[in-house]
Scaffold this active site. Structure first.
Site, PDB file in Angstrom:
ATOM      1  N   LEU A   1       0.826  -1.199   0.000  1.00 42.68           N
ATOM      2  CA  LEU A   1       0.000   0.000   0.000  1.00 42.68           C
ATOM      3  C   LEU A   1       0.861   1.250   0.000  1.00 42.68           C
ATOM      4  CD1 LEU A   1      -2.776   1.333   0.114  1.00 42.68           C
ATOM      5  CD2 LEU A   1      -2.699   1.113   2.614  1.00 42.68           C
TER       6      LEU A   1
ATOM      7  N   ASP B   1      12.041   3.268  12.966  1.00 46.63           N
ATOM      8  CA  ASP B   1      11.119   2.533  13.823  1.00 46.63           C
ATOM      9  C   ASP B   1      10.148   3.560  14.388  1.00 46.63           C
ATOM     10  OD1 ASP B   1       9.746   1.231  15.827  1.00 46.63           O
ATOM     11  OD2 ASP B   1      11.528   0.463  16.854  1.00 46.63           O
TER      12      ASP B   1
ATOM     13  N   LYS C   1       2.748  13.641  15.559  1.00 47.34           N
ATOM     14  CA  LYS C   1       3.257  14.704  16.427  1.00 47.34           C
ATOM     15  C   LYS C   1       4.433  15.417  15.779  1.00 47.34           C
ATOM     16  CE  LYS C   1       5.755  15.184  20.825  1.00 47.34           C
ATOM     17  NZ  LYS C   1       6.269  14.437  22.008  1.00 47.34           N
TER      18      LYS C   1
ATOM     19  N   TYR D   1      -5.284  -6.281  16.808  1.00 45.13           N
ATOM     20  CA  TYR D   1      -5.343  -5.461  15.596  1.00 45.13           C
ATOM     21  C   TYR D   1      -6.641  -4.666  15.546  1.00 45.13           C
ATOM     22  CZ  TYR D   1      -5.456  -4.243  10.636  1.00 45.13           C
ATOM     23  OH  TYR D   1      -5.534  -3.561   9.440  1.00 45.13           O
TER      24      TYR D   1
ATOM     25  N   LYS E   1      -6.971  -0.475  15.577  1.00 41.25           N
ATOM     26  CA  LYS E   1      -7.543   0.334  14.508  1.00 41.25           C
ATOM     27  C   LYS E   1      -8.721   1.166  15.003  1.00 41.25           C
ATOM     28  CE  LYS E   1      -4.581  -0.734  11.390  1.00 41.25           C
ATOM     29  NZ  LYS E   1      -3.617   0.276  10.897  1.00 41.25           N
TER      30      LYS E   1
ATOM     31  N   ILE F   1      -7.726  -6.425   1.497  1.00 39.97           N
ATOM     32  CA  ILE F   1      -6.924  -6.164   0.303  1.00 39.97           C
ATOM     33  C   ILE F   1      -6.183  -7.442  -0.079  1.00 39.97           C
ATOM     34  CG2 ILE F   1      -5.249  -4.616  -0.763  1.00 39.97           C
ATOM     35  CD1 ILE F   1      -5.566  -2.740   1.639  1.00 39.97           C
TER      36      ILE F   1
ATOM     37  N   THR G   1      -3.110  -8.870  -1.006  1.00 41.85           N
ATOM     38  CA  THR G   1      -1.673  -8.607  -1.041  1.00 41.85           C
ATOM     39  C   THR G   1      -0.953  -9.813  -0.453  1.00 41.85           C
ATOM     40  OG1 THR G   1      -1.487  -7.662   1.191  1.00 41.85           O
ATOM     41  CG2 THR G   1      -2.110  -6.145  -0.591  1.00 41.85           C
TER      42      THR G   1
END
Length: 292
Positions: free
Chosen positions: A48, A97, A158, A193, A197, A230, A232
């Protein structure tokens, strides 16, 4: 940043209407243009991220790519480099990172002086999904998912906001969330996960509230993108499970999985000035999955 004495940062005296980023004189063909600005992309070497990098370069912006590998893999990077060269756009890559606050600050300090144009956009593609039954799922793995998907998004946002504030330039951020922030995925156990999100959705709203009308700060719009499934390499393993592809395709109204190229236009729209009255929103591009 201006400080309040009464603790109510959204009191009228601390808010002001900013000039719109949109220009009514722009032609429709210009609404997706990103000329004379730099866009930062995290997770830029992924399927992506690299696809969006190409689209953003084609739309006229310079691009700073950030990702964990020391150097980008040729598989995706060659196309990105070729696009930058063809359109005479500035392209750079830095290892990062996103969960390391000091590394984020140091990396921004490295690339900001090298830019041709001010930073006016951010796309956060860096993310991680781990699956397993929650009754057996290690706390360390749960924290890792949250750290990358939520803390990493916050830290880079930030740093980007600080760059915009320092340069007094307006901008737009797009956080890659997921339709999984709205409900549990079928066929896989991904509690960490899904939770992360949902947190990205709330982070989007919270930062949009801070940076949309605060006195003394430039306008920074913050929105999120929630893709559906998606096709992938990242989803290939899950799709090998018996019945999984039928499950996932059958659960949306278009009866298929998405491709990475189908997220170019939504992201360009949110980055560009054509979405000048959009902030604190989530654009769900899921084939109707969550509407069924």
């Amino acid at each position: 940043m201006p400080q309040t004495s009464d603790g109510n940062v959204h009191a009228p005296q601390y808010r002001e209407a900013k000039p719109s980023q949109g220009d009514p004189s722009l032609s429709v063909s210009q609404l997706f243009r990103l000329d004379n600005r730099t866009i930062i992309i995290t997770g830029a070497t992924g399927f992506l991220g690299s696809t969006l990098a190409i689209a953003i370069l084609e739309s006229g912006a310079d691009v700073v790519c950030l990702d964990l590998p020391p150097t980008p893999t040729a598989e995706n990077w060659n196309d990105v480099k070729t696009t930058a060269s063809r359109h005479e756009q500035q392209l750079s890559y830095y290892q990062l990172d996103v969960t390391d606050e000091d590394a984020v600050a140091d990396t921004f300090a490295k690339f900001l002086p090298t830019l041709r144009y001010p930073v006016r956009g951010l796309v956060t593609c860096a993310g991680l999904s781990l699956n397993g039954p929650s009754s057996e799922f290690p706390a360390s793995a749960f924290r890792k998912v949250l750290d990358i998907n939520v803390t990493g998004t916050f830290l880079v946002a930030k740093a980007t906001a600080r760059a915009m504030i320092s340069a007094n330039t307006t901008g737009s951020m797009v956080f890659v969330a997921s339709m999984s922030g709205y409900g549990a995925n079928k066929g896989v156990d991904t509690a960490g996960y899904n939770s992360s999100k949902a947190a990205v959705h709330q982070l989007t709203r919270s930062l949009a509230a801070e940076w949309g009308s605060r006195v003394g700060l430039p306008l920074i719009r913050v929105n999120s993108l929630s893709p559906g499934y998606i096709r992938t390499a990242a989803t290939a393993e899950a799709l090998q499970k018996p019945g999984m592809e039928d499950q996932w395709t059958g659960d949306n109204m278009l009866y298929r999985l998405s491709r990475v190229d189908e997220f170019r236009a939504p992201v360009l729209f949110m980055l560009g000035d054509g979405s000048s009255f959009m902030t604190g929103a989530d654009l769900r591009v899921d084939g109707g999955h969550c509407s069924w």
